[in-house]
Design an enzyme around this catalytic site. Structure first.
Site, PDB file in Angstrom:
ATOM      1  N   ASP A  60      14.326   0.779 -82.532  1.00 28.36           N
ATOM      2  CA  ASP A  60      13.963   1.641 -83.589  1.00 28.36           C
ATOM      3  C   ASP A  60      13.810   2.964 -83.014  1.00 28.36           C
ATOM      4  O   ASP A  60      13.847   3.350 -81.836  1.00 28.36           O
ATOM      5  CB  ASP A  60      12.551   1.103 -84.340  1.00 28.36           C
ATOM      6  CG  ASP A  60      11.502   1.002 -83.362  1.00 28.36           C
ATOM      7  OD1 ASP A  60      11.595   1.476 -82.352  1.00 28.36           O
ATOM      8  OD2 ASP A  60      10.111   0.503 -84.101  1.00 28.36           O
ATOM      9  N   PHE A  64       8.143   5.157 -86.695  1.00 30.79           N
ATOM     10  CA  PHE A  64       7.301   4.228 -87.468  1.00 30.79           C
ATOM     11  C   PHE A  64       5.739   4.109 -86.585  1.00 30.79           C
ATOM     12  O   PHE A  64       4.979   4.302 -87.214  1.00 30.79           O
ATOM     13  CB  PHE A  64       7.862   2.888 -87.801  1.00 30.79           C
ATOM     14  CG  PHE A  64       6.841   2.238 -88.704  1.00 30.79           C
ATOM     15  CD1 PHE A  64       6.595   2.323 -89.813  1.00 30.79           C
ATOM     16  CD2 PHE A  64       6.110   0.916 -88.039  1.00 30.79           C
ATOM     17  CE1 PHE A  64       5.714   1.518 -90.792  1.00 30.79           C
ATOM     18  CE2 PHE A  64       5.285   0.406 -88.813  1.00 30.79           C
ATOM     19  CZ  PHE A  64       5.014   0.665 -90.240  1.00 30.79           C
ATOM     20  N   ASP A 246      14.464  -6.835 -90.548  1.00 32.02           N
ATOM     21  CA  ASP A 246      13.733  -7.187 -89.272  1.00 32.02           C
ATOM     22  C   ASP A 246      12.256  -7.335 -89.794  1.00 32.02           C
ATOM     23  O   ASP A 246      11.909  -6.559 -90.819  1.00 32.02           O
ATOM     24  CB  ASP A 246      13.666  -6.216 -88.134  1.00 32.02           C
ATOM     25  CG  ASP A 246      12.725  -4.902 -88.373  1.00 32.02           C
ATOM     26  OD1 ASP A 246      13.274  -4.077 -89.307  1.00 32.02           O
ATOM     27  OD2 ASP A 246      11.759  -4.822 -88.212  1.00 32.02           O
ATOM     28  N   CYS A 284      12.920 -29.608 -91.915  1.00 30.31           N
ATOM     29  CA  CYS A 284      13.315 -28.727 -90.864  1.00 30.31           C
ATOM     30  C   CYS A 284      13.776 -29.381 -89.690  1.00 30.31           C
ATOM     31  O   CYS A 284      13.145 -30.549 -89.193  1.00 30.31           O
ATOM     32  CB  CYS A 284      12.149 -27.943 -90.498  1.00 30.31           C
ATOM     33  SG  CYS A 284      12.671 -26.619 -89.415  1.00 30.31           S
ATOM     34  N   CYS A 286      14.290 -28.255 -86.656  1.00 25.30           N
ATOM     35  CA  CYS A 286      13.950 -27.376 -85.284  1.00 25.30           C
ATOM     36  C   CYS A 286      13.395 -28.021 -84.322  1.00 25.30           C
ATOM     37  O   CYS A 286      13.036 -29.049 -84.669  1.00 25.30           O
ATOM     38  CB  CYS A 286      12.959 -26.239 -85.986  1.00 25.30           C
ATOM     39  SG  CYS A 286      11.122 -26.292 -85.798  1.00 25.30           S
ATOM     40  N   CYS A 289       9.595 -29.250 -85.446  1.00 23.10           N
ATOM     41  CA  CYS A 289       9.582 -30.249 -86.230  1.00 23.10           C
ATOM     42  C   CYS A 289      10.213 -31.481 -85.983  1.00 23.10           C
ATOM     43  O   CYS A 289       9.645 -32.655 -86.605  1.00 23.10           O
ATOM     44  CB  CYS A 289      10.193 -29.729 -87.630  1.00 23.10           C
ATOM     45  SG  CYS A 289       9.161 -28.384 -88.415  1.00 23.10           S
ATOM     46  N   HIS A 315       9.020 -22.470 -84.843  1.00 27.05           N
ATOM     47  CA  HIS A 315       9.085 -22.920 -86.227  1.00 27.05           C
ATOM     48  C   HIS A 315       9.425 -21.853 -87.075  1.00 27.05           C
ATOM     49  O   HIS A 315      10.517 -21.952 -87.807  1.00 27.05           O
ATOM     50  CB  HIS A 315       8.222 -23.860 -86.744  1.00 27.05           C
ATOM     51  CG  HIS A 315       8.217 -24.137 -88.154  1.00 27.05           C
ATOM     52  ND1 HIS A 315       9.210 -25.118 -88.750  1.00 27.05           N
ATOM     53  CD2 HIS A 315       7.888 -23.520 -89.382  1.00 27.05           C
ATOM     54  CE1 HIS A 315       9.528 -24.759 -89.988  1.00 27.05           C
ATOM     55  NE2 HIS A 315       8.486 -23.750 -90.125  1.00 27.05           N
TER      56      HIS A 315
END
Lengths: 349, 349
Positions: A60, A64, A246, A284, A286, A289, A315
């Site tokens: 970026d 910000f 993002d 899930c 992943c 999980c 996760h």
């Protein structure tokens, strides 16, 4: 894009990010400029090599953080003077300096230096902020074009170039947003972001601003909405035509024990999970999980164990990346559900 | 054995431990008894299932933590009253209760309840502590033999049984140590540990006690030295015939930025590494040394990033497990270097 503020997506290693299918991560120019510094990173070959991430990176502009972390910043047409949140030292960022820092970091995508308009902002304030952002976008582009060949990996990868995206501002005024988008598109950037959203406004306003700006951005170039959002938001925006987003939400929420699942949000600290042998999200696949129970994840939070942040983050990132994977597949297949999706409320009112 | 105090080896996941070749980890009975509690763990099928670690686990007796974390403990022949370091609540541990808790946790190896003699301790104190430890070992064994079929996985894995190891105490008095070892061997445990070492004594004393006790322990059963040590120590003890060791050093040091390498100890926080592109240990093939630089690891510490603890821990565990792997290979091959290793100083003096 998982957010890797200080050159690391908090609590997970680059190997894990790769295994989850992350293709691009975000680094924060403000943080990396202050620590370890863009000059050391440039001398070490750029951010990719420094953090050992051979895939895509976006940095970026620093704008910000300069605005959100500095109550005492001083803004002029020239740039922004601010104090480091680390040691109070004084720094001055101009569009040119932001470009120099981002070229030194050498991400694949750099962002034009902008003033992120706060919320709420009245029309005068939004117009003034917009004037600054457009002037800074022009200066960013000029300086970037003149100096981007200095990217640290220029000789190593002669065919590869850094890209520069502009950021559309304009507060919550659709006409200002459209005006900004039109002017930035005329300047011909490599991609376009919509910034200054998710800063406290109601979700309807976020949606209205995105809907106002998107049709003006060239569809052949990446369209990026910064700093969003919840799982249903990112899915909605992706279906509207947003290519990139993002957000710190999946990673930050994970560190506070909040999991996003196919059954909704789950506060894994809740006592009801103390002896629950089910995986966090039964739908899930992943690595978390597949292996661990809600009871174990709750125990890790309760015990203050560092593994808690790591597993929860894995996760949540898998869940977010899974949403985007599904939407991408449906878009590529021309899924009729995309065409028949109900019009958002701002279109029907 | 990596130490997993609260059911997790701090900062690394079970997947990573497997990839490093860890075959057994240690859990602390005291910590798991207090949080989440042995009853919940028993109801969830035991510690293996709760933490999703299908490989070997050893639980200590709780004795060491009761003594080291409780300044106001009250010891009687019956047992020890102590206060929780978490909430100050009062608890009473007896040898029988330690067995019940360890059977509920269901590790592969449980440890007899002992009184860990502090250092320094005069002969009277060491003798009294030894008397208690031996009485408690006998009660531990009797209770364990009567109740170990209650292990949570008894019906699932009918051919598998929990083992009980005894702990040799005796302060820094070799004759007391030998007396203790002889009596415990008569009781016929499944394995034998040497405890009460690495409690502040000089390293020569540690070595002297190990050398005094080892020849008395049956070589066909596992011989375990508790709570050691530095890399050169664990190599030395393994070459003397020690089969098992545990220590928080590789993991705890990692969290403070201290790496063990083939070139010695490395404080990765040191400014000299700020732009050092080399791997932490050029002779190491662990996932951290293959991917990351000293400069990046230093940055992660400086920035207070959670990935710092994870990466440092992975390297240190890989280094420790690598030492043991090398020694094992040399022992299996009958390496002549083992026979010709110089005698330790306590033998020549």
């Amino acid at each position: 894009m998982p957010v890797g503020t200080q050159g690391t997506v908090k609590a997970v290693s680059q190997d894990v990010l790769e295994s989850l299918g992350a293709e691009i991560i975000l680094g924060n120019t403000y943080h990396l400029y202050l620590r370890p510094g863009h000059d050391p990173i440039r001398r070490m070959g750029g951010l990719h090599r420094f953090i050992s991430w051979p895939h895509a990176i976006l940095t970026d502009s620093g704008g910000f953080q300069v605005f959100s972390l500095n109550a005492l910043r001083q803004v002029s047409d020239e740039g922004v003077r601010f104090r480091s949140h680390l040691d109070g030292s004084s720094h001055f960022f101009t569009p040119e300096h932001s470009m120099d820092v981002q070229i030194a970091l050498g991400a694949d995508i750099a962002m034009a230096f902008d003033e992120c308009t706060e919320y709420p902002a009245d029309r005068n304030r939004a117009e003034e902020s917009l004037r600054l952002t457009m002037a800074w976008a022009r200066r960013s582009l000029g300086h970037f074009r003149a100096h981007c060949p200095d990217v640290p990996w220029s000789t190593e990868m002669p065919g590869r170039a850094q890209s520069l995206f502009a950021i559309v501002q304009g507060g919550m005024y659709a006409d200002l947003r459209r005006q900004c988008a039109g002017r930035l598109v005329e300047m011909d950037f490599d991609g376009y972001a919509i910034g200054g959203l998710s800063v406290g406004e109601p979700r309807e306003a976020t949606l209205e601003m995105i809907a106002a700006v998107l049709p003006l951005l060239p569809p052949a170039k990446p369209r990026y909405v910064m700093g969003v959002g919840y799982p249903d938001e990112i899915e909605q925006y992706a279906r509207m035509g947003v290519d990139m987003m993002d957000c710190v939400l999946p990673t930050r929420a994970a560190r506070h024990g909040l999991l996003f699942t196919s059954e909704g949000r789950m506060n894994i600290k809740n006592k009801r999970y103390a002896e629950d042998p089910s995986p966090p999200d039964p739908d899930c696949a992943c690595p978390v999980c597949r292996r661990y129970s809600r009871a174990y994840l709750r125990h890790l939070v309760q015990a203050g164990e560092p593994l808690s942040a790591a597993l929860n983050t894995i996760h949540n990132l898998a869940y977010y990346l899974g949403i985007m994977e599904r939407v991408r597949t449906q878009l590529q297949a021309g899924d009729p559900r995309l065409a028949s999706a109900p019009a958002p409320s701002w279109q029907t009112s």
